[in-house]
Design a protein around this motif. Structure first.
Motif, PDB file in Angstrom:
ATOM      1  N   TRP A 168     -18.811  -4.646 -56.850  1.00 60.52           N
ATOM      2  CA  TRP A 168     -19.648  -4.372 -55.695  1.00 60.52           C
ATOM      3  C   TRP A 168     -19.833  -2.644 -55.990  1.00 60.52           C
ATOM      4  CZ3 TRP A 168     -18.430  -6.515 -50.048  1.00 60.52           C
ATOM      5  CH2 TRP A 168     -19.444  -6.417 -49.387  1.00 60.52           C
ATOM      6  N   ALA A 169     -18.661  -2.126 -56.255  1.00 57.48           N
ATOM      7  CA  ALA A 169     -18.783  -0.707 -56.440  1.00 57.48           C
ATOM      8  C   ALA A 169     -19.797  -0.454 -57.348  1.00 57.48           C
ATOM      9  CB  ALA A 169     -17.294  -0.005 -56.727  1.00 57.48           C
ATOM     10  N   SER A 170     -19.749  -1.193 -58.653  1.00 54.75           N
ATOM     11  CA  SER A 170     -20.624  -0.659 -59.600  1.00 54.75           C
ATOM     12  C   SER A 170     -22.116  -1.056 -59.279  1.00 54.75           C
ATOM     13  CB  SER A 170     -20.269  -1.302 -61.026  1.00 54.75           C
ATOM     14  OG  SER A 170     -20.594  -2.581 -61.165  1.00 54.75           O
ATOM     15  N   MET A 171     -22.373  -2.015 -58.439  1.00 56.26           N
ATOM     16  CA  MET A 171     -23.628  -2.457 -58.036  1.00 56.26           C
ATOM     17  C   MET A 171     -24.155  -0.984 -57.162  1.00 56.26           C
ATOM     18  SD  MET A 171     -23.309  -6.485 -57.255  1.00 56.26           S
ATOM     19  CE  MET A 171     -24.437  -6.270 -56.039  1.00 56.26           C
ATOM     20  N   ALA A 172     -23.501  -0.796 -56.451  1.00 55.43           N
ATOM     21  CA  ALA A 172     -23.700   0.340 -55.401  1.00 55.43           C
ATOM     22  C   ALA A 172     -23.982   1.767 -56.125  1.00 55.43           C
ATOM     23  CB  ALA A 172     -22.607   0.519 -54.464  1.00 55.43           C
ATOM     24  N   LEU A 173     -23.213   1.802 -57.166  1.00 55.87           N
ATOM     25  CA  LEU A 173     -23.534   3.241 -57.858  1.00 55.87           C
ATOM     26  C   LEU A 173     -24.730   2.946 -58.871  1.00 55.87           C
ATOM     27  CD1 LEU A 173     -22.187   5.616 -59.151  1.00 55.87           C
ATOM     28  CD2 LEU A 173     -21.313   4.458 -60.784  1.00 55.87           C
ATOM     29  N   ARG A 174     -24.971   1.735 -59.477  1.00 58.78           N
ATOM     30  CA  ARG A 174     -26.231   1.697 -59.897  1.00 58.78           C
ATOM     31  C   ARG A 174     -27.594   1.663 -59.046  1.00 58.78           C
ATOM     32  NH1 ARG A 174     -25.878  -4.041 -61.921  1.00 58.78           N
ATOM     33  NH2 ARG A 174     -23.836  -3.422 -62.681  1.00 58.78           N
ATOM     34  N   GLU A 175     -27.377   1.273 -57.882  1.00 60.95           N
ATOM     35  CA  GLU A 175     -28.636   1.333 -56.916  1.00 60.95           C
ATOM     36  C   GLU A 175     -28.816   2.942 -56.536  1.00 60.95           C
ATOM     37  OE1 GLU A 175     -31.536   0.614 -54.236  1.00 60.95           O
ATOM     38  OE2 GLU A 175     -30.553  -0.986 -55.776  1.00 60.95           O
TER      39      GLU A 175
END
Length: 110
Positions: A60-67
């Motif tokens: 979830w954290a990596s997806m948020a960072l990518r966004e």
């Protein structure tokens, strides 16, 4: 932080609080520990749930960072586009084709 993320962290915190209380209970009474040997297979599944929660958090954290990075690139592109338009307008002004200014008629003639 979004509501879903807060709910996830609440579940994650409750999992760790439960594990902490469980270890405190084991520390007070060793006979309780011996009576729990039959529960060991269940502990494996509970710890697996904890590992899954950690994996979900990292994902979830990596997806948020990518966004966030995508938004940053888009905003940077928009800023560069606006700078280019501003530069083009300044070039037009310096070449003599300045935009027309409204004429101030002044006081009326008697």
């Amino acid at each position: 932080m979004k509501k879903n993320r807060l709910i996830f962290y609440l579940i994650f915190a409750l999992f760790h609080i439960g594990a902490f209380i469980f270890t405190i209970a084991l520390g007070k009474d060793s006979s309780f520990l011996m009576s729990m040997f039959s529960w060991v297979p269940y502990f494996k599944w509970v710890t697996l749930i904890g590992v899954i929660l950690v994996i979900i958090d990292f994902t979830w954290a990596s997806m948020a960072l990518r966004e966030i990075n995508r938004e940053k690139v888009a905003l940077s592109h928009e800023v560069n586009t606006l700078k280019a338009k501003l530069f083009d307008l300044q070039e037009q002004i310096t070449k003599g084709s300045s935009p027309q200014r409204p004429v101030n008629p002044g006081p009326p003639q008697p």
